[in-house]
Design a protein around this motif. Sequence first.
Motif, PDB file in Angstrom:
ATOM      1  N   ARG A 114       7.018 -14.360   3.684  1.00 40.68           N
ATOM      2  CA  ARG A 114       7.187 -15.246   2.534  1.00 40.68           C
ATOM      3  C   ARG A 114       6.578 -14.598   1.280  1.00 40.68           C
ATOM      4  NH1 ARG A 114       5.766 -18.419   6.757  1.00 40.68           N
ATOM      5  NH2 ARG A 114       3.629 -18.818   6.088  1.00 40.68           N
ATOM      6  N   ALA A 115       6.904 -13.312   1.111  1.00 42.84           N
ATOM      7  CA  ALA A 115       6.358 -12.540  -0.007  1.00 42.84           C
ATOM      8  C   ALA A 115       7.332 -11.422  -0.346  1.00 42.84           C
ATOM      9  CB  ALA A 115       4.999 -11.958   0.356  1.00 42.84           C
ATOM     10  N   VAL A 116       7.116 -10.800  -1.504  1.00 43.14           N
ATOM     11  CA  VAL A 116       7.946  -9.685  -1.963  1.00 43.14           C
ATOM     12  C   VAL A 116       7.150  -8.388  -2.007  1.00 43.14           C
ATOM     13  CG1 VAL A 116       9.239  -8.755  -3.914  1.00 43.14           C
ATOM     14  CG2 VAL A 116       9.493 -11.165  -3.291  1.00 43.14           C
ATOM     15  N   VAL A 117       5.925  -8.450  -2.479  1.00 44.67           N
ATOM     16  CA  VAL A 117       5.128  -7.246  -2.692  1.00 44.67           C
ATOM     17  C   VAL A 117       4.827  -6.532  -1.379  1.00 44.67           C
ATOM     18  CG1 VAL A 117       2.920  -6.364  -3.515  1.00 44.67           C
ATOM     19  CG2 VAL A 117       4.119  -8.133  -4.815  1.00 44.67           C
ATOM     20  N   MET A 118       4.300  -7.230  -0.405  1.00 42.17           N
ATOM     21  CA  MET A 118       3.919  -6.609   0.862  1.00 42.17           C
ATOM     22  C   MET A 118       5.106  -5.946   1.563  1.00 42.17           C
ATOM     23  SD  MET A 118       1.744  -8.243   4.044  1.00 42.17           S
ATOM     24  CE  MET A 118       0.217  -8.407   3.112  1.00 42.17           C
ATOM     25  N   PRO A 119       6.272  -6.589   1.676  1.00 40.76           N
ATOM     26  CA  PRO A 119       7.415  -5.912   2.303  1.00 40.76           C
ATOM     27  C   PRO A 119       7.805  -4.616   1.592  1.00 40.76           C
ATOM     28  CG  PRO A 119       7.825  -8.262   2.186  1.00 40.76           C
ATOM     29  CD  PRO A 119       6.573  -8.018   1.405  1.00 40.76           C
ATOM     30  N   LEU A 120       7.688  -4.595   0.261  1.00 44.03           N
ATOM     31  CA  LEU A 120       8.089  -3.398  -0.486  1.00 44.03           C
ATOM     32  C   LEU A 120       7.212  -2.199  -0.139  1.00 44.03           C
ATOM     33  CD1 LEU A 120       8.887  -4.886  -4.008  1.00 44.03           C
ATOM     34  CD2 LEU A 120      10.507  -3.846  -2.412  1.00 44.03           C
ATOM     35  N   TYR A 121       5.892  -2.373  -0.111  1.00 39.56           N
ATOM     36  CA  TYR A 121       5.073  -1.197   0.161  1.00 39.56           C
ATOM     37  C   TYR A 121       5.057  -0.850   1.648  1.00 39.56           C
ATOM     38  CZ  TYR A 121       0.854  -4.096   1.272  1.00 39.56           C
ATOM     39  OH  TYR A 121      -0.050  -4.970   1.815  1.00 39.56           O
ATOM     40  N   VAL A 122       5.299  -1.827   2.501  1.00 39.82           N
ATOM     41  CA  VAL A 122       5.412  -1.506   3.923  1.00 39.82           C
ATOM     42  C   VAL A 122       6.631  -0.608   4.158  1.00 39.82           C
ATOM     43  CG1 VAL A 122       5.963  -2.471   6.198  1.00 39.82           C
ATOM     44  CG2 VAL A 122       4.167  -3.501   4.799  1.00 39.82           C
ATOM     45  N   ILE A 123       7.758  -0.964   3.559  1.00 38.26           N
ATOM     46  CA  ILE A 123       8.959  -0.132   3.670  1.00 38.26           C
ATOM     47  C   ILE A 123       8.688   1.261   3.108  1.00 38.26           C
ATOM     48  CG2 ILE A 123      11.279   0.210   2.756  1.00 38.26           C
ATOM     49  CD1 ILE A 123      11.421  -1.758   4.892  1.00 38.26           C
ATOM     50  N   ALA A 124       8.038   1.334   1.956  1.00 38.22           N
ATOM     51  CA  ALA A 124       7.758   2.624   1.322  1.00 38.22           C
ATOM     52  C   ALA A 124       6.880   3.505   2.205  1.00 38.22           C
ATOM     53  CB  ALA A 124       7.097   2.404  -0.039  1.00 38.22           C
ATOM     54  N   THR A 125       5.876   2.922   2.837  1.00 40.06           N
ATOM     55  CA  THR A 125       4.980   3.726   3.682  1.00 40.06           C
ATOM     56  C   THR A 125       5.696   4.244   4.921  1.00 40.06           C
ATOM     57  OG1 THR A 125       4.172   1.723   4.805  1.00 40.06           O
ATOM     58  CG2 THR A 125       2.925   2.493   2.894  1.00 40.06           C
ATOM     59  N   VAL A 126       6.579   3.440   5.479  1.00 37.78           N
ATOM     60  CA  VAL A 126       7.310   3.884   6.661  1.00 37.78           C
ATOM     61  C   VAL A 126       8.287   5.007   6.290  1.00 37.78           C
ATOM     62  CG1 VAL A 126       8.937   3.182   8.445  1.00 37.78           C
ATOM     63  CG2 VAL A 126       7.046   1.694   7.857  1.00 37.78           C
TER      64      VAL A 126
ATOM     65  N   VAL B 263      -5.774  -4.229   0.889  1.00 38.40           N
ATOM     66  CA  VAL B 263      -7.081  -4.521   0.293  1.00 38.40           C
ATOM     67  C   VAL B 263      -7.031  -4.334  -1.216  1.00 38.40           C
ATOM     68  CG1 VAL B 263      -9.463  -3.703   0.114  1.00 38.40           C
ATOM     69  CG2 VAL B 263      -8.429  -4.038   2.367  1.00 38.40           C
ATOM     70  N   LEU B 264      -6.382  -3.267  -1.681  1.00 38.84           N
ATOM     71  CA  LEU B 264      -6.291  -2.998  -3.120  1.00 38.84           C
ATOM     72  C   LEU B 264      -5.553  -4.109  -3.853  1.00 38.84           C
ATOM     73  CD1 LEU B 264      -5.524   0.836  -3.203  1.00 38.84           C
ATOM     74  CD2 LEU B 264      -7.556  -0.283  -4.138  1.00 38.84           C
ATOM     75  N   LEU B 265      -4.482  -4.603  -3.254  1.00 38.88           N
ATOM     76  CA  LEU B 265      -3.653  -5.606  -3.928  1.00 38.88           C
ATOM     77  C   LEU B 265      -4.228  -7.013  -3.807  1.00 38.88           C
ATOM     78  CD1 LEU B 265      -0.157  -4.225  -2.895  1.00 38.88           C
ATOM     79  CD2 LEU B 265      -1.086  -4.338  -5.205  1.00 38.88           C
ATOM     80  N   GLY B 266      -5.034  -7.261  -2.804  1.00 40.81           N
ATOM     81  CA  GLY B 266      -5.668  -8.572  -2.665  1.00 40.81           C
ATOM     82  C   GLY B 266      -4.664  -9.704  -2.589  1.00 40.81           C
ATOM     83  N   GLU B 267      -4.876 -10.723  -3.414  1.00 38.60           N
ATOM     84  CA  GLU B 267      -4.008 -11.901  -3.377  1.00 38.60           C
ATOM     85  C   GLU B 267      -2.598 -11.609  -3.889  1.00 38.60           C
ATOM     86  OE1 GLU B 267      -5.268 -14.408  -1.766  1.00 38.60           O
ATOM     87  OE2 GLU B 267      -7.086 -13.178  -1.654  1.00 38.60           O
ATOM     88  N   ARG B 268      -2.440 -10.494  -4.596  1.00 42.50           N
ATOM     89  CA  ARG B 268      -1.101 -10.137  -5.095  1.00 42.50           C
ATOM     90  C   ARG B 268      -0.150  -9.770  -3.956  1.00 42.50           C
ATOM     91  NH1 ARG B 268      -4.314  -7.419  -9.348  1.00 42.50           N
ATOM     92  NH2 ARG B 268      -4.488  -5.723  -7.848  1.00 42.50           N
ATOM     93  N   ASN B 269      -0.691  -9.494  -2.769  1.00 46.80           N
ATOM     94  CA  ASN B 269       0.165  -9.198  -1.611  1.00 46.80           C
ATOM     95  C   ASN B 269       1.196 -10.287  -1.372  1.00 46.80           C
ATOM     96  OD1 ASN B 269      -0.758  -6.722   0.103  1.00 46.80           O
ATOM     97  ND2 ASN B 269      -2.685  -7.693  -0.514  1.00 46.80           N
ATOM     98  N   TRP B 270       0.828 -11.524  -1.649  1.00 45.92           N
ATOM     99  CA  TRP B 270       1.646 -12.667  -1.250  1.00 45.92           C
ATOM    100  C   TRP B 270       2.582 -13.156  -2.350  1.00 45.92           C
ATOM    101  CZ3 TRP B 270       0.591 -12.475   3.644  1.00 45.92           C
ATOM    102  CH2 TRP B 270      -0.684 -12.096   4.051  1.00 45.92           C
ATOM    103  N   TRP B 271       2.608 -12.442  -3.470  1.00 46.51           N
ATOM    104  CA  TRP B 271       3.472 -12.876  -4.573  1.00 46.51           C
ATOM    105  C   TRP B 271       4.932 -12.881  -4.131  1.00 46.51           C
ATOM    106  CZ3 TRP B 271       7.617 -11.060  -7.306  1.00 46.51           C
ATOM    107  CH2 TRP B 271       7.911 -11.728  -8.496  1.00 46.51           C
ATOM    108  N   PRO B 272       5.697 -13.902  -4.494  1.00 47.49           N
ATOM    109  CA  PRO B 272       5.389 -15.032  -5.378  1.00 47.49           C
ATOM    110  C   PRO B 272       4.879 -16.264  -4.626  1.00 47.49           C
ATOM    111  CG  PRO B 272       7.727 -15.016  -4.920  1.00 47.49           C
ATOM    112  CD  PRO B 272       7.144 -13.843  -4.168  1.00 47.49           C
TER     113      PRO B 272
END
Length: 707
Positions: free
Chosen positions: A555-567, A693-702
């Motif tokens: 239920r977020a946009v930011v976390m999926p984006l960087y997970v895909i990028a790291t993989v 950890v770096l992104l903190g609460e921004r992980n769950w945006w929006p």
Amino acid sequence: MTSRWAVIGLWLLLAAAMLPLQGPLQSRAADESDTFLARGSESAEAKRVIEAHFRAGSESAAVIAYFREGGITSDDRLRIADDMNRICAAGTIPTLKSVGSPYGLACGDDDPLDLSPGGPGLLTSSDASVALASASLTDDSTPVAEAAAATIRSIVPSPDGDKSGLRAWVTGEVGFEADRSEAVKTIDETLLLVTCGVLILLLLAIYRSPLMALVPIFVVGVAYVVAGGSTYLLVRAGVTTVSGQSTAILIVLMFGAGTDYCLLLVARFRDELRRTADVDAAIRRASERTAPAILSAGAIVVAAMLVLVVADYNATREMGPILALGIAVMVVAGLTLLPALLGVLGRRAFWPAVPRVEERPRPVAPLWRRVGQLVQRRPALVAAGVTALLVAGALGNLGGREPLDFSESFRSPPESVGGEQLISERFIPGRAAPVELVMPYGDREAVLGGLTSGARTAVEEAYLFAASVPKREGGESELALAQAYLKLEPFSDAATDAMPELRRVAREAAGGERVLLGGEVPEAYDTREALKRDNRIVVPLGLLLILVILGVLLRAVVMPLYVIATVILSFGFALGVSSLIFTHVMGQPASDQTLEQFAFIFLVALGVDYNVFLLARIREERVRASSTRDAVVTALERTGGVITSAGLVLAATFSVLMALPLESLFQVGFVVALGLLVDTFLVRALLVPSLAVLLGERNWWPGSPVT
């Protein structure tokens, strides 16, 4: 308790019903005659037209290359003639059409090639050291090729030579098909034995319990039997095709991913048994906590596999529904059969390391405590260091690698490859793999003349193989079939690159009429182009689907984006480092044309798949923690052991492919295993937690972390 036994009984009944279909599935998988073609390609169309309109086109030929250093003697000619007569009289090749050598036709119909010594110069080498004989069959299926090759090889001298020193290799289409079939024939049995052995050892090391080492293997084995039987039903219904390559990957994927799904539930079940004496409550809570992650992880893999159905390359496209079905069956078994077995076994499943109820939660393992502290204190440094390492490894892709040719596709080259190499050395380079041309009958002389008249083409000579006057489907045109022999080594990049020019010249010579080029070299070109097109569709579509599933899960946009990028970064690292190792350490500068596509699909799907376990636990811990930073560290400490174990299990399973005789599967196994290890120890253990950890609460945006 009754319902659990009912679930177990239903799965066993289903497996018993599907077990007899395993043999027919392997028989279907053994015939790979159309597996490595590109859908809608000119070479595939040429093969279809030849089979439909020419008697010779539906045939296959075994080429016997006789060799004596210093030249074929008169006694050798007598031996060759006797061998041809024995092949004719063997009676074990019911589809035998004709047998001939440069010294005459032994049996069968008149051969379309001139077999006399003064013929076109295609059957004896210029130094007279090699004589080519042939046996034509009216059936080009794999079982027929295997039987024919076995009979012929029992009659002619071996490549090591007979008492007189005369040597012979059985090659050509029949030899190639028989040797490839022999290479893949025992793949499934070998994979099952080695994979189960590796997994049992790993599970024993993880749980120190013989029963718990066997339970996941039993669950995955039952699921595999059901998936295999279901696959055969799909093949029989014409929904898909199947090959030995697909069944091999199915075994690895199901046993690797399936065992990991089981590990997740088993680990949570053991934790719950330490919290409560009620086994029923423990298995219920463990299932409730892990089911969403297992379902999401399975959905990601199923979606990624189904994307393959849009591919034009047959070997890629057929894997889509087969692998997706296997994972879907595995997920269902993991969520039904495994909990039922664990509920019945209870604490006994972990004997002798039986978990007891503990008043206080177990302390975090020292290793994962230190990792958690590092991520918490130096997230930027950790993220930058891991990213730099992955980027540096990915630079290994800049060198590029040429595609594997047939002679390089075996780890230990079989007899047919030795025969092909002998023919390439002693004859016209293209003699080992002629290009087949289908053209209007009236334009045959113009086309053949156009191909051989100028240095602008790669053709040494074009020899009329057969002429026929059947009607083209839906029209009145008469057709001719010819063979063209290339000046170039037929399995080289230069020969493949020459195909567009040859096709253009042939069409111009025919006055714009349709001329089809088929055979191994045009098929290699069409495969290369199809894989390029497939990558432009499969890769972005797969990433989009995975991104959507991750977004819904988290239920977020930011976390999926960087997970895909790291993989993707770990995929680039694995491919780049593997390329350097293959080229400079193993001395293999070529790679299978499907390697990048298969490695991408497996690494991205499975890499994201197992990141889901960590991310789901982060969301779960965030409900109780005061901040996302604390939730990340707690989730990492609590799940580091089981998720790392899962990564090791999957990497070990894919590494089993490296024990197989085919270079393509060896390379897939090496790259995917390396990528999974990188994803396990660098991406999932360090990079993703540091970014979180770096992104903190921004992980769950929006969205909100606690909704």
